[in-house]
Design an enzyme around this catalytic site. Structure first.
Site, PDB file in Angstrom:
ATOM      1  CE  LYS A   1       0.752   5.553  -3.195  1.00 31.72           C
ATOM      2  NZ  LYS A   1       1.568   6.747  -2.898  1.00 31.72           N
TER       3      LYS A   1
ATOM      4  CD  GLU B   1      -0.628   1.245 -10.167  1.00 34.31           C
ATOM      5  OE1 GLU B   1      -0.959   0.044 -10.286  1.00 34.31           O
ATOM      6  OE2 GLU B   1      -1.011   1.962  -9.210  1.00 34.31           O
TER       7      GLU B   1
ATOM      8  CB  SER C   1       0.103  11.150   2.586  1.00 39.30           C
ATOM      9  OG  SER C   1       0.905  12.070   1.871  1.00 39.30           O
TER      10      SER C   1
HETATM   11  C1  LIG Z   1       1.441   7.987  -3.525  1.00 42.53           C
HETATM   12  C2  LIG Z   1       1.465   9.067  -2.538  1.00 42.53           C
HETATM   13  C3  LIG Z   1       0.529  10.135  -2.572  1.00 42.53           C
HETATM   14  C4  LIG Z   1      -0.485  10.300  -3.662  1.00 42.53           C
HETATM   15  O1  LIG Z   1      -1.434   9.307  -3.758  1.00 42.53           O
HETATM   16  P1  LIG Z   1      -2.924   9.476  -3.266  1.00 42.53           P
HETATM   17  O2  LIG Z   1      -3.615   8.306  -3.826  1.00 42.53           O
HETATM   18  O3  LIG Z   1      -3.435  10.782  -3.803  1.00 42.53           O
HETATM   19  O4  LIG Z   1      -2.893   9.487  -1.787  1.00 42.53           O
HETATM   20  C5  LIG Z   1       0.569  11.078  -1.566  1.00 42.53           C
HETATM   21  N1  LIG Z   1       1.487  11.016  -0.582  1.00 42.53           N
HETATM   22  C6  LIG Z   1       2.405  10.019  -0.519  1.00 42.53           C
HETATM   23  C7  LIG Z   1       3.397  10.019   0.585  1.00 42.53           C
HETATM   24  C8  LIG Z   1       2.425   9.022  -1.490  1.00 42.53           C
HETATM   25  O5  LIG Z   1       3.340   8.040  -1.427  1.00 42.53           O
END
Ligand SMILES: *Cc1c(COP(=O)(O)O)cnc(C)c1O
Length: 412
Positions: A107, A129, A396
């Protein structure tokens, strides 16, 4: 305030006028667009113009690159997961380590980009948000870095569930506003943030956290995450001297997935696989798999796949991972699905929990429960692939934030 928070299962009206290249700005096939109250149009146009000019500005790009490198920790490694590869006995598995970034998830890529843009537009207040709190923490971090006032809207249910992240945001100097409407979760927090934006649009930038919302957000947020796939493509070519067979990423709104996919879209042989939250069952309300039970509709400014009931009202969702627990998906994913260029599957809560545990034990990496959905798909798929196949899984984020939930579900 006429915020559109209910879905409309309508066919799109006549196509908006094409620009001179034939493409419709803000549209991905039939999806996307800008379905907002009139009061927000000027702000979106201002943002669009600022982004278009920043993109072409060498100094903006240099400052962004420098912060991504020196503050966020890019480039992230592409790690060959030898133990997991051997355990699964099929394709060679690589992990793109977005979990190693500052604040623990992808993020921050987007927040740094939008923070620079907010400063460029002369806005000194950012609002955001958040669901699980990851985007709120990344926004609060950038607010602190750029010395901007930061207000984060968060459903009161999420405030309760994600207490450590609430404290983190406050520690970083942000104000956290609990939202007590609707289901008291992410969707309601977005509505509240949009209300704030309408009221304070001159001083305030709305730092939206995924490839959702009205144009230019889905395009702009994607561009700030493209670095994931750009790095991964170069890294895999260096390591394997060939492109991967498949790239797998989890899909909430879809920002980490589109970031990982985008650079490979032109490489027709590379399979792009998005993994949605299969939750605890296939009934409406038990999952967040928009392609498994959703239909096109409008939510919070954009036209895309959406979980809704027979009246077009937004359905409830469930996932063990708060970050995937949202009723709509980014419009570019809807277009990629229609084109057949990307494939969307789902992993259940149980599969994600098992995959999280497996990655922790085989590689010493605790993935976020969101990312564990992508790992789960890899666990299903890799054994059926050839040893010469190569898979990249986008990790992610890291799982430390999920320890409380993991503790409830996993017994040793
Ligand atoms: C917020 C988040 C997601 C989901 O958001 P996307 O916009 O689909 O990437 C996925 N993995 C992590 C670690 C997150 O913090």
């Amino acid at each position: 305030m006429a915020i559109k928070s209910s879905a409309k299962t309508v066919k799109m009206p006549a196509k908006p006028a094409a620009n001179k290249n034939g493409a419709q700005p803000g549209y991905f096939g039939a999806y996307g667009g800008r379905f907002v109250p009139e009061t927000l149009m000027a702000a979106l146009q201002e943002l669009d113009a600022a982004y278009e000019s920043a993109k072409k500005d060498k100094r903006f790009r240099e400052e962004l690159d420098s912060l991504l490198k020196n503050y966020a920790g890019r480039p992230t490694p592409l790690f060959y997961a030898k133990n997991l590869t051997e355990k699964l006995g099929g394709a060679k598995i690589y992990l793109k380590r977005e979990d190693l970034l500052h604040t623990g998830a992808h993020k921050i890529n987007n927040c740094i980009g939008q923070g620079l843009l907010a400063r460029r537009m002369g806005k000194h207040r950012i609002i955001a948000e958040t669901g699980a709190g990851q985007h709120g923490v990344a926004s609060a971090t950038v607010g602190a870095l750029f010395n901007m006032e930061c207000v984060v809207y968060m459903g009161s249910e999420d405030v309760r569930r994600q207490e450590p992240n609430v404290f983190r945001m406050k520690l970083l100097g942000a104000e956290v506003v609990p939202v007590n409407s609707g289901s008291c979760t992410l969707k309601d927090a977005i509505n509240e943030a949009m209300r704030d934006w309408v009221t304070n649009v001159r001083t305030t930038h709305y730092m939206l956290g995924s490839v959702l919302g009205a144009h230019p957000y889905p395009t702009m947020v994607r561009d700030f995450h493209r670095v994931i796939g750009r790095e991964a493509r170069a890294q895999i070519l260096k390591a394997e001297d060939k492109l991967p067979t498949a790239v797998i990423a989890c899909v909430g709104g879809g920002s980490n997935a589109i970031g990982a996919f985008f650079e490979f879209i032109g490489d027709k042989k590379v399979q792009l696989i998005g993994v949605e939250a299969g939750g605890r069952g296939s009934g409406l309300g038990d999952h967040a798999a928009r392609f498994r039970g959703g239909a096109p509709g409008v939510l919070q400014g954009t036209y895309s796949y959406l979980l809704q009931d027979e009246f077009g009202q937004v359905a409830g969702t469930h996932s063990v991972s708060a970050g995937l627990d949202y009723p709509a998906i980014g419009p570019e994913h809807a277009a990629l699905a229609d084109l057949g260029r990307a494939e969307y599957v789902a992993a259940s809560d149980a599969e994600a929990l098992a995959a999280c545990s497996m990655l922790a034990k085989t590689e010493g990496i605790i993935p976020a429960l969101e990312s564990a959905h992508a790992v789960a798909e890899c666990v299903k798929r890799a054994p059926k692939m050839r040893k010469s196949d190569v898979v990249i899984v986008n990790v992610s984020g890291r799982g430390d934030k999920d320890i409380g939930i993991l503790r409830e579900h996993l017994k040793f």
